[in-house]
Design a protein around this motif. Structure first.
Motif, PDB file in Angstrom:
ATOM      1  N   ARG A 135       1.832   1.787  19.972  1.00 55.56           N
ATOM      2  CA  ARG A 135       2.699   2.913  20.319  1.00 55.56           C
ATOM      3  C   ARG A 135       4.019   2.425  20.926  1.00 55.56           C
ATOM      4  O   ARG A 135       5.054   3.055  20.728  1.00 55.56           O
ATOM      5  N   PHE A 136       3.950   1.341  21.667  1.00 60.27           N
ATOM      6  CA  PHE A 136       5.167   0.783  22.276  1.00 60.27           C
ATOM      7  C   PHE A 136       6.162   0.379  21.201  1.00 60.27           C
ATOM      8  O   PHE A 136       7.360   0.660  21.297  1.00 60.27           O
ATOM      9  N   TRP A 137       5.675  -0.293  20.147  1.00 66.91           N
ATOM     10  CA  TRP A 137       6.529  -0.674  19.028  1.00 66.91           C
ATOM     11  C   TRP A 137       7.121   0.561  18.343  1.00 66.91           C
ATOM     12  O   TRP A 137       8.314   0.607  18.042  1.00 66.91           O
ATOM     13  N   LEU A 138       6.275   1.568  18.143  1.00 72.71           N
ATOM     14  CA  LEU A 138       6.725   2.785  17.472  1.00 72.71           C
ATOM     15  C   LEU A 138       7.801   3.493  18.298  1.00 72.71           C
ATOM     16  O   LEU A 138       8.811   3.958  17.749  1.00 72.71           O
ATOM     17  N   GLY A 169       0.820  -1.201   0.000  1.00 68.91           N
ATOM     18  CA  GLY A 169       0.000   0.000   0.000  1.00 68.91           C
ATOM     19  C   GLY A 169       0.856   1.254   0.000  1.00 68.91           C
ATOM     20  O   GLY A 169       2.080   1.207  -0.109  1.00 68.91           O
ATOM     21  N   LEU A 170       0.177   2.413   0.134  1.00 70.75           N
ATOM     22  CA  LEU A 170       0.862   3.694   0.153  1.00 70.75           C
ATOM     23  C   LEU A 170       1.566   3.883   1.489  1.00 70.75           C
ATOM     24  O   LEU A 170       1.197   3.261   2.487  1.00 70.75           O
ATOM     25  N   PRO A 171       2.589   4.761   1.530  1.00 69.61           N
ATOM     26  CA  PRO A 171       3.228   5.062   2.814  1.00 69.61           C
ATOM     27  C   PRO A 171       2.196   5.596   3.809  1.00 69.61           C
ATOM     28  O   PRO A 171       1.303   6.364   3.447  1.00 69.61           O
ATOM     29  N   LEU A 172       2.317   5.186   5.057  1.00 74.01           N
ATOM     30  CA  LEU A 172       1.382   5.618   6.092  1.00 74.01           C
ATOM     31  C   LEU A 172       2.085   6.567   7.052  1.00 74.01           C
ATOM     32  O   LEU A 172       3.207   6.307   7.493  1.00 74.01           O
ATOM     33  N   ALA A 173       1.405   7.666   7.377  1.00 73.16           N
ATOM     34  CA  ALA A 173       1.936   8.598   8.366  1.00 73.16           C
ATOM     35  C   ALA A 173       1.705   8.013   9.753  1.00 73.16           C
ATOM     36  O   ALA A 173       0.576   7.686  10.117  1.00 73.16           O
ATOM     37  N   LEU A 174       2.771   7.866  10.521  1.00 75.32           N
ATOM     38  CA  LEU A 174       2.665   7.353  11.889  1.00 75.32           C
ATOM     39  C   LEU A 174       2.653   8.477  12.914  1.00 75.32           C
ATOM     40  O   LEU A 174       2.049   8.353  13.970  1.00 75.32           O
ATOM     41  N   ASP A 213      -4.743   5.273  14.252  1.00 68.86           N
ATOM     42  CA  ASP A 213      -5.498   4.500  13.260  1.00 68.86           C
ATOM     43  C   ASP A 213      -4.566   3.853  12.237  1.00 68.86           C
ATOM     44  O   ASP A 213      -4.795   2.727  11.791  1.00 68.86           O
ATOM     45  N   ASN A 214      -3.477   4.560  11.880  1.00 72.63           N
ATOM     46  CA  ASN A 214      -2.518   3.989  10.938  1.00 72.63           C
ATOM     47  C   ASN A 214      -1.665   2.900  11.587  1.00 72.63           C
ATOM     48  O   ASN A 214      -1.270   1.931  10.922  1.00 72.63           O
ATOM     49  N   LEU A 215      -1.392   3.052  12.861  1.00 72.51           N
ATOM     50  CA  LEU A 215      -0.689   1.983  13.578  1.00 72.51           C
ATOM     51  C   LEU A 215      -1.536   0.707  13.588  1.00 72.51           C
ATOM     52  O   LEU A 215      -1.012  -0.402  13.432  1.00 72.51           O
ATOM     53  N   GLU A 216      -2.829   0.880  13.748  1.00 76.19           N
ATOM     54  CA  GLU A 216      -3.728  -0.283  13.751  1.00 76.19           C
ATOM     55  C   GLU A 216      -3.722  -0.982  12.391  1.00 76.19           C
ATOM     56  O   GLU A 216      -3.828  -2.205  12.310  1.00 76.19           O
TER      57      GLU A 216
END
Length: 226
Positions: A191-194, A168-173, A182-185
């Motif tokens: 958030r911990f992973w990020l 897919g397209l790049p997602l803004a985190l 919503d993009n993390l989902e």
């Protein structure tokens, strides 16, 4: 009789406005600076006033429109001789992305947000900020983009083991220091992973990040606040 008068006035004003815009030059058709936009709006408003109020003499509208055209032609002529005057009326380009880095202060100066940037990059057929070397916001509001010689999003590299990959397209985190949950989902992360990913890049807190995205190969693009 009144309907016929309105019809004839409308036809006449149409051709007058058409002629005036032609006199102003092709530059106004292809690109409107702030100065050009003001002149065009004023001419349009006066034209409506002339057509709507049939009790007013046509000259009450034609003279102001002609005056505006003369002002525009005069300013355009002397602007050919003076770059200072051109910058005063047309403005100057602003570098939004330089050497792959987003200039947050320049964006703030022009009240230009990340959504505006993403929209205009997509209009330039660029889906990933990581592929941009330079992006210049022109006085007309158009974004001119110079892509990197080697696009990161198209580079043929093997995805490291354990790194998320999706199609897919790049997602803004992160946008404006705000995590896009919503993009993390969508990529099945938290958030911990990020936060762990950011720490690997030397970032301790979300507030230090202006923009962060992830592409379809799981590569993270990061732009810090300065």
């Amino acid at each position: 009789m009144e309907i016929l008068t309105i019809f004839l006035r409308t036809v006449l004003v149409y051709f007058v406005v058409f002629l005036m815009l032609r006199l102003m030059g092709k530059r106004e058709i292809g690109k409107l600076s702030l100065f050009d936009l003001v002149i065009s709006i004023m001419i349009a408003e006066i034209a409506v006033f002339v057509v709507e109020d049939s009790s007013k003499p046509l000259l009450d509208g034609l003279i102001p429109m002609g005056t505006l055209v003369l002002i525009q032609i005069f300013i355009a002529f002397i602007a050919l001789k003076s770059r200072t005057l051109r910058l005063m009326f047309d403005g100057k380009p602003s570098v939004i992305i330089s050497k792959g880095t987003i200039d947050r202060e320049e964006m703030k100066k022009h009240r230009y947000n990340l959504d505006d940037l993403m929209l205009q990059l997509r209009q330039n057929k660029i889906m990933n900020v990581a592929d941009v070397e330079f992006a210049v916001l022109e006085p007309s509001g158009k974004l001119s983009v110079v892509e990197k010689a080697m696009k990161e999003s198209s580079a043929e590299v093997e995805t490291p083991k354990g790194v998320i990959r999706y199609e897919g397209l790049p997602l803004a985190l992160i946008m404006d220091s705000k995590v896009q949950d919503d993009n993390l989902e969508k990529i099945g992360k938290t958030r911990f992973w990020l936060k762990n990913q950011l720490q690997l890049k030397g970032v301790r807190d979300f507030k230090e990040v202006f923009y962060c995205s992830i592409d379809h190969r799981g590569r993270i693009f990061l732009d810090r606040k300065r």
